[in-house]
Design a protein around this motif. Structure first.
Motif, PDB file in Angstrom:
ATOM      1  N   ASP A 220       0.804  -1.225   0.000  1.00  0.00           N
ATOM      2  CA  ASP A 220       0.000   0.000   0.000  1.00  0.00           C
ATOM      3  C   ASP A 220       0.837   1.276   0.000  1.00  0.00           C
ATOM      4  OD1 ASP A 220      -2.797  -1.213   2.034  1.00  0.00           O
ATOM      5  OD2 ASP A 220      -2.338  -1.399  -0.099  1.00  0.00           O
ATOM      6  N   SER A 221       1.959   1.250   0.700  1.00  0.00           N
ATOM      7  CA  SER A 221       2.758   2.473   0.846  1.00  0.00           C
ATOM      8  C   SER A 221       3.400   2.943  -0.457  1.00  0.00           C
ATOM      9  CB  SER A 221       3.841   2.267   1.905  1.00  0.00           C
ATOM     10  OG  SER A 221       4.682   1.192   1.543  1.00  0.00           O
ATOM     11  N   VAL A 222       3.426   2.083  -1.493  1.00  0.00           N
ATOM     12  CA  VAL A 222       4.050   2.488  -2.759  1.00  0.00           C
ATOM     13  C   VAL A 222       3.063   2.482  -3.925  1.00  0.00           C
ATOM     14  CG1 VAL A 222       6.251   1.544  -1.949  1.00  0.00           C
ATOM     15  CG2 VAL A 222       4.851   0.212  -3.545  1.00  0.00           C
ATOM     16  N   LYS A 223       1.829   2.095  -3.666  1.00  0.00           N
ATOM     17  CA  LYS A 223       0.833   2.055  -4.744  1.00  0.00           C
ATOM     18  C   LYS A 223       0.677   3.434  -5.379  1.00  0.00           C
ATOM     19  CE  LYS A 223      -2.040  -1.855  -3.347  1.00  0.00           C
ATOM     20  NZ  LYS A 223      -3.341  -2.294  -2.776  1.00  0.00           N
ATOM     21  N   GLY A 224       0.634   3.441  -6.711  1.00  0.00           N
ATOM     22  CA  GLY A 224       0.515   4.697  -7.433  1.00  0.00           C
ATOM     23  C   GLY A 224       1.846   5.375  -7.668  1.00  0.00           C
ATOM     24  N   ARG A 225       2.899   4.900  -7.025  1.00  0.00           N
ATOM     25  CA  ARG A 225       4.227   5.508  -7.188  1.00  0.00           C
ATOM     26  C   ARG A 225       5.242   4.550  -7.822  1.00  0.00           C
ATOM     27  NH1 ARG A 225       7.134   6.947  -2.887  1.00  0.00           N
ATOM     28  NH2 ARG A 225       6.238   5.389  -1.466  1.00  0.00           N
ATOM     29  N   PHE A 226       5.138   3.275  -7.498  1.00  0.00           N
ATOM     30  CA  PHE A 226       6.078   2.276  -8.009  1.00  0.00           C
ATOM     31  C   PHE A 226       5.386   1.402  -9.052  1.00  0.00           C
ATOM     32  CE2 PHE A 226       9.080   1.794  -4.069  1.00  0.00           C
ATOM     33  CZ  PHE A 226       9.248   3.168  -4.038  1.00  0.00           C
ATOM     34  N   THR A 227       6.160   0.975 -10.045  1.00  0.00           N
ATOM     35  CA  THR A 227       5.655   0.064 -11.067  1.00  0.00           C
ATOM     36  C   THR A 227       6.696  -1.020 -11.316  1.00  0.00           C
ATOM     37  OG1 THR A 227       4.444   1.865 -12.150  1.00  0.00           O
ATOM     38  CG2 THR A 227       4.805  -0.146 -13.421  1.00  0.00           C
TER      39      THR A 227
ATOM     40  N   GLN B 145      10.241   0.766 -11.382  1.00  0.00           N
ATOM     41  CA  GLN B 145      10.222   2.203 -11.593  1.00  0.00           C
ATOM     42  C   GLN B 145       9.647   2.854 -10.343  1.00  0.00           C
ATOM     43  OE1 GLN B 145      11.284   4.121 -14.301  1.00  0.00           O
ATOM     44  NE2 GLN B 145      10.868   5.849 -12.933  1.00  0.00           N
ATOM     45  N   MET B 146      10.414   3.750  -9.759  1.00  0.00           N
ATOM     46  CA  MET B 146      10.014   4.380  -8.500  1.00  0.00           C
ATOM     47  C   MET B 146       9.904   5.892  -8.728  1.00  0.00           C
ATOM     48  SD  MET B 146      12.376   2.245  -5.803  1.00  0.00           S
ATOM     49  CE  MET B 146      13.875   3.070  -6.305  1.00  0.00           C
ATOM     50  N   ASN B 147       8.712   6.398  -8.584  1.00  0.00           N
ATOM     51  CA  ASN B 147       8.450   7.829  -8.763  1.00  0.00           C
ATOM     52  C   ASN B 147       7.991   8.449  -7.451  1.00  0.00           C
ATOM     53  OD1 ASN B 147       8.950   7.514 -11.562  1.00  0.00           O
ATOM     54  ND2 ASN B 147       6.801   7.038 -11.949  1.00  0.00           N
ATOM     55  N   SER B 148       8.029   9.760  -7.390  1.00  0.00           N
ATOM     56  CA  SER B 148       7.583  10.509  -6.206  1.00  0.00           C
ATOM     57  C   SER B 148       8.196   9.932  -4.937  1.00  0.00           C
ATOM     58  CB  SER B 148       6.047  10.482  -6.122  1.00  0.00           C
ATOM     59  OG  SER B 148       5.465  11.027  -7.274  1.00  0.00           O
ATOM     60  N   LEU B 149       9.474   9.729  -4.977  1.00  0.00           N
ATOM     61  CA  LEU B 149      10.158   9.086  -3.854  1.00  0.00           C
ATOM     62  C   LEU B 149      10.101   9.934  -2.592  1.00  0.00           C
ATOM     63  CD1 LEU B 149      13.084   7.534  -5.850  1.00  0.00           C
ATOM     64  CD2 LEU B 149      11.581   6.272  -4.308  1.00  0.00           C
ATOM     65  N   LYS B 150      10.017   9.239  -1.464  1.00  0.00           N
ATOM     66  CA  LYS B 150       9.928   9.868  -0.160  1.00  0.00           C
ATOM     67  C   LYS B 150      11.104   9.425   0.700  1.00  0.00           C
ATOM     68  CE  LYS B 150       4.865   9.474  -0.358  1.00  0.00           C
ATOM     69  NZ  LYS B 150       3.660   8.943   0.327  1.00  0.00           N
ATOM     70  N   PRO B 151      11.468  10.208   1.695  1.00  0.00           N
ATOM     71  CA  PRO B 151      12.568   9.778   2.584  1.00  0.00           C
ATOM     72  C   PRO B 151      12.329   8.399   3.193  1.00  0.00           C
ATOM     73  CG  PRO B 151      12.077  12.089   2.933  1.00  0.00           C
ATOM     74  CD  PRO B 151      11.032  11.575   1.991  1.00  0.00           C
ATOM     75  N   GLU B 152      11.090   8.048   3.455  1.00  0.00           N
ATOM     76  CA  GLU B 152      10.801   6.739   4.039  1.00  0.00           C
ATOM     77  C   GLU B 152      10.989   5.587   3.063  1.00  0.00           C
ATOM     78  OE1 GLU B 152       8.824   9.464   4.090  1.00  0.00           O
ATOM     79  OE2 GLU B 152       6.694   8.904   3.871  1.00  0.00           O
ATOM     80  N   ASP B 153      11.264   5.886   1.798  1.00  0.00           N
ATOM     81  CA  ASP B 153      11.606   4.844   0.830  1.00  0.00           C
ATOM     82  C   ASP B 153      13.083   4.460   0.906  1.00  0.00           C
ATOM     83  OD1 ASP B 153       9.455   6.524  -1.475  1.00  0.00           O
ATOM     84  OD2 ASP B 153       9.012   4.675  -0.373  1.00  0.00           O
ATOM     85  N   THR B 154      13.848   5.173   1.693  1.00  0.00           N
ATOM     86  CA  THR B 154      15.264   4.878   1.843  1.00  0.00           C
ATOM     87  C   THR B 154      15.462   3.484   2.421  1.00  0.00           C
ATOM     88  OG1 THR B 154      15.893   7.198   2.129  1.00  0.00           O
ATOM     89  CG2 THR B 154      17.388   5.541   3.038  1.00  0.00           C
ATOM     90  N   ALA B 155      16.226   2.666   1.698  1.00  0.00           N
ATOM     91  CA  ALA B 155      16.432   1.275   2.110  1.00  0.00           C
ATOM     92  C   ALA B 155      17.377   0.603   1.120  1.00  0.00           C
ATOM     93  CB  ALA B 155      15.109   0.518   2.144  1.00  0.00           C
ATOM     94  N   VAL B 156      17.815  -0.576   1.492  1.00  0.00           N
ATOM     95  CA  VAL B 156      18.464  -1.458   0.520  1.00  0.00           C
ATOM     96  C   VAL B 156      17.357  -2.261  -0.149  1.00  0.00           C
ATOM     97  CG1 VAL B 156      20.093  -3.339   0.157  1.00  0.00           C
ATOM     98  CG2 VAL B 156      20.575  -1.580   1.884  1.00  0.00           C
TER      99      VAL B 156
ATOM    100  N   THR C 170      20.688  -3.208  -3.674  1.00  0.00           N
ATOM    101  CA  THR C 170      21.175  -1.915  -4.127  1.00  0.00           C
ATOM    102  C   THR C 170      20.577  -0.854  -3.210  1.00  0.00           C
ATOM    103  OG1 THR C 170      21.400  -0.437  -6.042  1.00  0.00           O
ATOM    104  CG2 THR C 170      19.312  -1.598  -5.838  1.00  0.00           C
ATOM    105  N   LEU C 171      21.397   0.102  -2.808  1.00  0.00           N
ATOM    106  CA  LEU C 171      20.976   1.097  -1.828  1.00  0.00           C
ATOM    107  C   LEU C 171      20.274   2.262  -2.507  1.00  0.00           C
ATOM    108  CD1 LEU C 171      20.977   2.235   1.069  1.00  0.00           C
ATOM    109  CD2 LEU C 171      23.245   3.200   0.574  1.00  0.00           C
ATOM    110  N   VAL C 172      19.108   2.601  -1.985  1.00  0.00           N
ATOM    111  CA  VAL C 172      18.364   3.785  -2.408  1.00  0.00           C
ATOM    112  C   VAL C 172      18.291   4.745  -1.232  1.00  0.00           C
ATOM    113  CG1 VAL C 172      16.115   4.670  -3.135  1.00  0.00           C
ATOM    114  CG2 VAL C 172      17.013   2.554  -4.135  1.00  0.00           C
ATOM    115  N   THR C 173      18.763   5.954  -1.444  1.00  0.00           N
ATOM    116  CA  THR C 173      18.725   6.978  -0.407  1.00  0.00           C
ATOM    117  C   THR C 173      17.946   8.173  -0.930  1.00  0.00           C
ATOM    118  OG1 THR C 173      20.904   6.290   0.418  1.00  0.00           O
ATOM    119  CG2 THR C 173      20.082   8.441   1.134  1.00  0.00           C
ATOM    120  N   VAL C 174      16.880   8.515  -0.216  1.00  0.00           N
ATOM    121  CA  VAL C 174      16.051   9.662  -0.595  1.00  0.00           C
ATOM    122  C   VAL C 174      16.266  10.751   0.448  1.00  0.00           C
ATOM    123  CG1 VAL C 174      13.755  10.476  -1.200  1.00  0.00           C
ATOM    124  CG2 VAL C 174      14.374   8.075  -1.590  1.00  0.00           C
TER     125      VAL C 174
END
Length: 120
Positions: A62-69, A82-93, A114-118
């Protein structure tokens, strides 16, 4: 040798986009359900998105619906997130996984992440 290799992570500002790739070698991806999991510091690994091999249906937490594909290119033996409208809480490996289903317990193969830092 069976391998899953993730790429595409990095540092991005809030509201930005990234596309993660998961390339398989040693086996054919379209025989498996492919899922993306993520693990933030101090938190448990959680399932984010999944694409099934049976009918190509997709699932997103639910937390990524509409933003990730999530999508797959069988010719390239690669799955994308594909990750759009990224938020700081998306930061993770972010980890790619292949298995008989989307659940953690059904995973047969894991990538190394792979590390993603927002962050601004």
């Amino acid at each position: 040798q069976v391998q899953l290799v993730e790429s595409g992570g990095g540092l991005v500002q809030p509201g930005g986009s990234l596309r993660l790739s998961c390339a398989a070698s040693g086996f054919t991806l379209d025989y498996y359900a492919i899922a993306w999991f993520r693990q933030a510091p101090g938190k448990e690994r959680e399932g984010v998105s999944c694409i099934k091999n049976s009918d190509g249906s997709t699932y997103h937490v639910d937390s990524v619906k509409g933003r990730f594909t999530i999508s797959r290119d069988n010719a390239k033996n690669t799955v994308y997130l594909q990750m759009n409208s990224l938020k700081p809480e998306d930061t993770a490996v972010y980890y790619c996984a292949a298995g008989n289903g989307c659940d953690y317990d059904l995973v047969d193969y894991w990538g190394k992440g792979t590390l993603v830092t927002v962050s601004s």
